[in-house]
Scaffold this motif. Structure first.
Motif, PDB file in Angstrom:
ATOM      1  N   ASP A  94       0.821  -1.211   0.000  1.00  0.00           N
ATOM      2  CA  ASP A  94       0.000   0.000   0.000  1.00  0.00           C
ATOM      3  C   ASP A  94       0.855   1.262   0.000  1.00  0.00           C
ATOM      4  O   ASP A  94       0.495   2.259  -0.640  1.00  0.00           O
ATOM      5  CB  ASP A  94      -0.944   0.001   1.196  1.00  0.00           C
ATOM      6  N   SER A  95       1.983   1.230   0.684  1.00  0.00           N
ATOM      7  CA  SER A  95       2.879   2.390   0.674  1.00  0.00           C
ATOM      8  C   SER A  95       3.452   2.623  -0.715  1.00  0.00           C
ATOM      9  O   SER A  95       3.491   3.760  -1.209  1.00  0.00           O
ATOM     10  CB  SER A  95       4.022   2.193   1.684  1.00  0.00           C
ATOM     11  N   LEU A  96       3.889   1.545  -1.368  1.00  0.00           N
ATOM     12  CA  LEU A  96       4.418   1.676  -2.725  1.00  0.00           C
ATOM     13  C   LEU A  96       3.335   2.141  -3.691  1.00  0.00           C
ATOM     14  O   LEU A  96       3.586   2.986  -4.565  1.00  0.00           O
ATOM     15  CB  LEU A  96       5.040   0.359  -3.186  1.00  0.00           C
ATOM     16  N   ASP A  97       2.118   1.603  -3.549  1.00  0.00           N
ATOM     17  CA  ASP A  97       1.006   2.046  -4.388  1.00  0.00           C
ATOM     18  C   ASP A  97       0.725   3.530  -4.176  1.00  0.00           C
ATOM     19  O   ASP A  97       0.477   4.272  -5.132  1.00  0.00           O
ATOM     20  CB  ASP A  97      -0.262   1.245  -4.095  1.00  0.00           C
ATOM     21  N   THR A  98       0.746   3.964  -2.923  1.00  0.00           N
ATOM     22  CA  THR A  98       0.458   5.363  -2.611  1.00  0.00           C
ATOM     23  C   THR A  98       1.534   6.280  -3.182  1.00  0.00           C
ATOM     24  O   THR A  98       1.225   7.319  -3.776  1.00  0.00           O
ATOM     25  CB  THR A  98       0.323   5.551  -1.085  1.00  0.00           C
ATOM     26  N   ILE A  99       2.784   5.892  -3.029  1.00  0.00           N
ATOM     27  CA  ILE A  99       3.881   6.693  -3.593  1.00  0.00           C
ATOM     28  C   ILE A  99       3.751   6.765  -5.115  1.00  0.00           C
ATOM     29  O   ILE A  99       3.898   7.842  -5.713  1.00  0.00           O
ATOM     30  CB  ILE A  99       5.249   6.119  -3.172  1.00  0.00           C
ATOM     31  N   SER A 100       3.445   5.644  -5.738  1.00  0.00           N
ATOM     32  CA  SER A 100       3.254   5.628  -7.197  1.00  0.00           C
ATOM     33  C   SER A 100       2.093   6.532  -7.601  1.00  0.00           C
ATOM     34  O   SER A 100       2.183   7.272  -8.581  1.00  0.00           O
ATOM     35  CB  SER A 100       2.988   4.205  -7.689  1.00  0.00           C
ATOM     36  N   GLY A 101       1.014   6.459  -6.844  1.00  0.00           N
ATOM     37  CA  GLY A 101      -0.146   7.296  -7.137  1.00  0.00           C
ATOM     38  C   GLY A 101       0.143   8.770  -6.965  1.00  0.00           C
ATOM     39  O   GLY A 101      -0.273   9.602  -7.785  1.00  0.00           O
ATOM     40  N   LEU A 102       0.860   9.129  -5.915  1.00  0.00           N
ATOM     41  CA  LEU A 102       1.228  10.535  -5.700  1.00  0.00           C
ATOM     42  C   LEU A 102       2.118  11.034  -6.827  1.00  0.00           C
ATOM     43  O   LEU A 102       1.969  12.171  -7.289  1.00  0.00           O
ATOM     44  CB  LEU A 102       1.921  10.705  -4.344  1.00  0.00           C
ATOM     45  N   THR A 103       3.023  10.185  -7.274  1.00  0.00           N
ATOM     46  CA  THR A 103       3.888  10.545  -8.392  1.00  0.00           C
ATOM     47  C   THR A 103       3.055  10.762  -9.654  1.00  0.00           C
ATOM     48  O   THR A 103       3.259  11.735 -10.387  1.00  0.00           O
ATOM     49  CB  THR A 103       4.950   9.442  -8.629  1.00  0.00           C
ATOM     50  N   ALA A 104       2.091   9.883  -9.901  1.00  0.00           N
ATOM     51  CA  ALA A 104       1.231  10.013 -11.078  1.00  0.00           C
ATOM     52  C   ALA A 104       0.367  11.264 -11.006  1.00  0.00           C
ATOM     53  O   ALA A 104       0.141  11.925 -12.030  1.00  0.00           O
ATOM     54  CB  ALA A 104       0.355   8.773 -11.218  1.00  0.00           C
ATOM     55  N   LEU A 105      -0.107  11.601  -9.821  1.00  0.00           N
ATOM     56  CA  LEU A 105      -0.969  12.777  -9.666  1.00  0.00           C
ATOM     57  C   LEU A 105      -0.306  14.046 -10.183  1.00  0.00           C
ATOM     58  O   LEU A 105      -0.981  14.924 -10.716  1.00  0.00           O
ATOM     59  CB  LEU A 105      -1.340  12.972  -8.190  1.00  0.00           C
ATOM     60  N   ARG A 106       1.004  14.123 -10.035  1.00  0.00           N
ATOM     61  CA  ARG A 106       1.721  15.328 -10.477  1.00  0.00           C
ATOM     62  C   ARG A 106       1.613  15.547 -11.975  1.00  0.00           C
ATOM     63  O   ARG A 106       1.732  16.680 -12.431  1.00  0.00           O
ATOM     64  CB  ARG A 106       3.188  15.259 -10.067  1.00  0.00           C
ATOM     65  N   SER A 107       1.397  14.481 -12.726  1.00  0.00           N
ATOM     66  CA  SER A 107       1.388  14.612 -14.186  1.00  0.00           C
ATOM     67  C   SER A 107      -0.006  14.530 -14.806  1.00  0.00           C
ATOM     68  O   SER A 107      -0.135  14.534 -16.025  1.00  0.00           O
ATOM     69  CB  SER A 107       2.289  13.541 -14.797  1.00  0.00           C
ATOM     70  N   ILE A 108      -1.054  14.480 -13.988  1.00  0.00           N
ATOM     71  CA  ILE A 108      -2.415  14.381 -14.522  1.00  0.00           C
ATOM     72  C   ILE A 108      -3.029  15.780 -14.539  1.00  0.00           C
ATOM     73  O   ILE A 108      -3.228  16.392 -13.496  1.00  0.00           O
ATOM     74  CB  ILE A 108      -3.289  13.424 -13.682  1.00  0.00           C
TER      75      ILE A 108
END
Length: 146
Positions: A94-108
């Motif tokens: 879940d931590s890795l998923d959250t970090i990945s999601g936060l990273t993706a949010l920056r580019s959406i």
């Protein structure tokens, strides 16, 4: 002898509220995971993801569903030592998923996609925070698994 005799396992009792939260989270993982396996498109729409169904997206959604179901089932069917391990595994995922999601949010840039991604990050972030709470409790209680 059952093979566990050589293990040193000390698992302190978690507070009832934490045990209950992990059980509810595990049930949620199973429900969401089975839904993702059975109907990936409907699962994505329920999460607010704009229509982006393709065989690749369906496949990745089902991979997520299998993983979520496995973590939930592993937790609910395990003994107390196994539950601690599943809690830690869930926290890592879940931590890795959250970090990945936060990273993706920056580019959406698209607002509907950003809202959907933010919702998914909030969900995985909540699961990660629960995992952190379980790990902190275990550390403060002297839980040792070897």
């Amino acid at each position: 002898m059952d093979g566990r005799a050589h293990e040193t396992t000390t698992v302190p009792d978690q507070p009832a509220i934490l045990r209950h939260a992990f059980a509810v989270a595990a049930a949620g993982r199973i429900a969401w995971g089975v839904a993702a396996l059975v109907s990936p498109g409907a699962t994505l729409r329920a999460a607010g993801v704009p229509e982006s169904q393709s065989p690749e997206v369906d496949y990745l959604t089902r991979v997520f569903g299998a993983r979520a179901s496995a973590i939930g089932l592993g937790y609910l069917t395990g003994d107390s030592a196994a539950r601690v391990r599943w809690q830690r595994l869930g926290m890592l995922v879940d931590s890795l998923d959250t970090i990945s999601g936060l990273t993706a949010l920056r580019s959406i840039d698209d607002a509907p996609r950003r809202r959907a991604a933010a919702l998914l990050v909030a969900i995985t972030g909540t699961y990660a925070a629960l995992g952190v709470a379980g790990s902190v409790h275990a550390l403060l209680s002297g839980c040792r698994l070897s």
